[in-house]
Design a protein around this motif. Sequence first.
Motif, PDB file in Angstrom:
ATOM      1  N   MET A  16       4.259 -11.274 -13.319  1.00 33.01           N
ATOM      2  CA  MET A  16       5.417 -10.411 -13.355  1.00 33.01           C
ATOM      3  C   MET A  16       4.998  -8.949 -13.329  1.00 33.01           C
ATOM      4  N   PRO A  17       3.947  -8.624 -12.620  1.00 37.14           N
ATOM      5  CA  PRO A  17       3.554  -7.211 -12.602  1.00 37.14           C
ATOM      6  C   PRO A  17       4.505  -6.352 -11.774  1.00 37.14           C
ATOM      7  N   HIS A  18       4.828  -5.212 -12.343  1.00 39.09           N
ATOM      8  CA  HIS A  18       5.613  -4.192 -11.662  1.00 39.09           C
ATOM      9  C   HIS A  18       4.726  -2.961 -11.534  1.00 39.09           C
ATOM     10  N   ILE A  19       4.703  -2.379 -10.371  1.00 35.23           N
ATOM     11  CA  ILE A  19       4.023  -1.105 -10.172  1.00 35.23           C
ATOM     12  C   ILE A  19       5.093  -0.145  -9.685  1.00 35.23           C
ATOM     13  N   VAL A  20       5.385   0.862 -10.504  1.00 36.12           N
ATOM     14  CA  VAL A  20       6.484   1.777 -10.222  1.00 36.12           C
ATOM     15  C   VAL A  20       5.915   3.188 -10.052  1.00 36.12           C
ATOM     16  N   LEU A  21       6.239   3.795  -8.925  1.00 38.98           N
ATOM     17  CA  LEU A  21       5.803   5.157  -8.653  1.00 38.98           C
ATOM     18  C   LEU A  21       6.998   6.086  -8.740  1.00 38.98           C
ATOM     19  N   GLU A  22       6.815   7.174  -9.421  1.00 40.15           N
ATOM     20  CA  GLU A  22       7.770   8.280  -9.397  1.00 40.15           C
ATOM     21  C   GLU A  22       7.013   9.430  -8.768  1.00 40.15           C
ATOM     22  N   TYR A  23       7.619  10.125  -7.806  1.00 37.21           N
ATOM     23  CA  TYR A  23       6.898  11.183  -7.111  1.00 37.21           C
ATOM     24  C   TYR A  23       7.803  12.367  -6.807  1.00 37.21           C
ATOM     25  N   SER A  24       7.184  13.523  -6.679  1.00 34.94           N
ATOM     26  CA  SER A  24       7.936  14.745  -6.396  1.00 34.94           C
ATOM     27  C   SER A  24       8.400  14.757  -4.942  1.00 34.94           C
ATOM     28  N   GLU A  25       9.571  15.321  -4.756  1.00 39.73           N
ATOM     29  CA  GLU A  25      10.203  15.364  -3.438  1.00 39.73           C
ATOM     30  C   GLU A  25       9.321  16.029  -2.382  1.00 39.73           C
ATOM     31  N   ASN A  26       8.503  16.992  -2.797  1.00 39.12           N
ATOM     32  CA  ASN A  26       7.680  17.706  -1.813  1.00 39.12           C
ATOM     33  C   ASN A  26       6.565  16.845  -1.221  1.00 39.12           C
ATOM     34  N   LEU A  27       6.396  15.628  -1.700  1.00 36.23           N
ATOM     35  CA  LEU A  27       5.407  14.713  -1.109  1.00 36.23           C
ATOM     36  C   LEU A  27       6.015  13.829  -0.025  1.00 36.23           C
ATOM     37  N   GLU A  28       7.316  13.847   0.090  1.00 38.53           N
ATOM     38  CA  GLU A  28       8.014  12.952   1.022  1.00 38.53           C
ATOM     39  C   GLU A  28       7.483  13.067   2.452  1.00 38.53           C
ATOM     40  N   ASN A  29       7.180  14.275   2.890  1.00 35.86           N
ATOM     41  CA  ASN A  29       6.689  14.466   4.255  1.00 35.86           C
ATOM     42  C   ASN A  29       5.167  14.577   4.339  1.00 35.86           C
ATOM     43  N   ARG A  30       4.496  14.493   3.203  1.00 38.41           N
ATOM     44  CA  ARG A  30       3.034  14.604   3.196  1.00 38.41           C
ATOM     45  C   ARG A  30       2.336  13.264   3.019  1.00 38.41           C
ATOM     46  N   LEU A  31       3.025  12.284   2.470  1.00 36.25           N
ATOM     47  CA  LEU A  31       2.439  10.962   2.240  1.00 36.25           C
ATOM     48  C   LEU A  31       3.394   9.876   2.729  1.00 36.25           C
ATOM     49  N   ASP A  32       2.845   8.829   3.265  1.00 33.13           N
ATOM     50  CA  ASP A  32       3.626   7.663   3.665  1.00 33.13           C
ATOM     51  C   ASP A  32       3.758   6.767   2.431  1.00 33.13           C
ATOM     52  N   MET A  33       4.872   6.898   1.724  1.00 30.95           N
ATOM     53  CA  MET A  33       5.051   6.172   0.467  1.00 30.95           C
ATOM     54  C   MET A  33       5.102   4.662   0.677  1.00 30.95           C
ATOM     55  N   GLY A  34       5.634   4.217   1.799  1.00 28.79           N
ATOM     56  CA  GLY A  34       5.642   2.788   2.086  1.00 28.79           C
ATOM     57  C   GLY A  34       4.224   2.248   2.215  1.00 28.79           C
ATOM     58  N   ALA A  35       3.375   2.998   2.913  1.00 32.61           N
ATOM     59  CA  ALA A  35       1.976   2.581   3.062  1.00 32.61           C
ATOM     60  C   ALA A  35       1.247   2.625   1.719  1.00 32.61           C
ATOM     61  N   LEU A  36       1.569   3.611   0.889  1.00 28.70           N
ATOM     62  CA  LEU A  36       0.964   3.677  -0.446  1.00 28.70           C
ATOM     63  C   LEU A  36       1.372   2.456  -1.267  1.00 28.70           C
ATOM     64  N   CYS A  37       2.634   2.056  -1.192  1.00 26.67           N
ATOM     65  CA  CYS A  37       3.086   0.857  -1.915  1.00 26.67           C
ATOM     66  C   CYS A  37       2.292  -0.366  -1.467  1.00 26.67           C
ATOM     67  N   HIS A  38       2.071  -0.511  -0.174  1.00 31.61           N
ATOM     68  CA  HIS A  38       1.282  -1.644   0.330  1.00 31.61           C
ATOM     69  C   HIS A  38      -0.165  -1.569  -0.156  1.00 31.61           C
ATOM     70  N   ALA A  39      -0.737  -0.370  -0.158  1.00 32.55           N
ATOM     71  CA  ALA A  39      -2.122  -0.211  -0.621  1.00 32.55           C
ATOM     72  C   ALA A  39      -2.253  -0.594  -2.092  1.00 32.55           C
ATOM     73  N   LEU A  40      -1.273  -0.219  -2.904  1.00 33.78           N
ATOM     74  CA  LEU A  40      -1.323  -0.560  -4.324  1.00 33.78           C
ATOM     75  C   LEU A  40      -1.101  -2.051  -4.541  1.00 33.78           C
ATOM     76  N   LYS A  41      -0.235  -2.657  -3.756  1.00 35.35           N
ATOM     77  CA  LYS A  41      -0.031  -4.112  -3.836  1.00 35.35           C
ATOM     78  C   LYS A  41      -1.323  -4.838  -3.500  1.00 35.35           C
ATOM     79  N   ASP A  42      -1.989  -4.414  -2.433  1.00 34.66           N
ATOM     80  CA  ASP A  42      -3.243  -5.049  -2.031  1.00 34.66           C
ATOM     81  C   ASP A  42      -4.321  -4.875  -3.108  1.00 34.66           C
TER      82      ASP A  42
END
Length: 130
Positions: free
Chosen positions: A1-27
Amino acid sequence: MPHIVLEYSENLENRLDMGALCHALKDAAASTGVFPPAGIRVRAHMANHVVIADGDPRHGFIDITVRLGAGRDAAAKTRATDAVFDAASDFTSEVMASTPFMLSLELREIDPEYSRKASSIRDYLPPEMH
């Protein structure tokens, strides 16, 4: 039942691919053997209103919370937090090197006495993921 929850500042929205980061953390979480792959859930939420340090709008952050069921020993919890944090650090290394940025992670154990669950996900997964 692991949950990994990210909260991030709005100014990262165009600097990082958050979907790809979620996949990297899942892996990374799945590779530790600490988290059952069928139960891993990763999600990211953008914080629209943020004040960091001196209020400079260039400052950014990602705060990661890992929630998992109780019962794992200290070595397993250390292995899990290190793997997820290392994956996040690798993924965000360019942002860290080029802008004011904070990255943090905290692991929290879920008290089984006060936790309820229901899921049909395993019914739809291949047996090796159970």
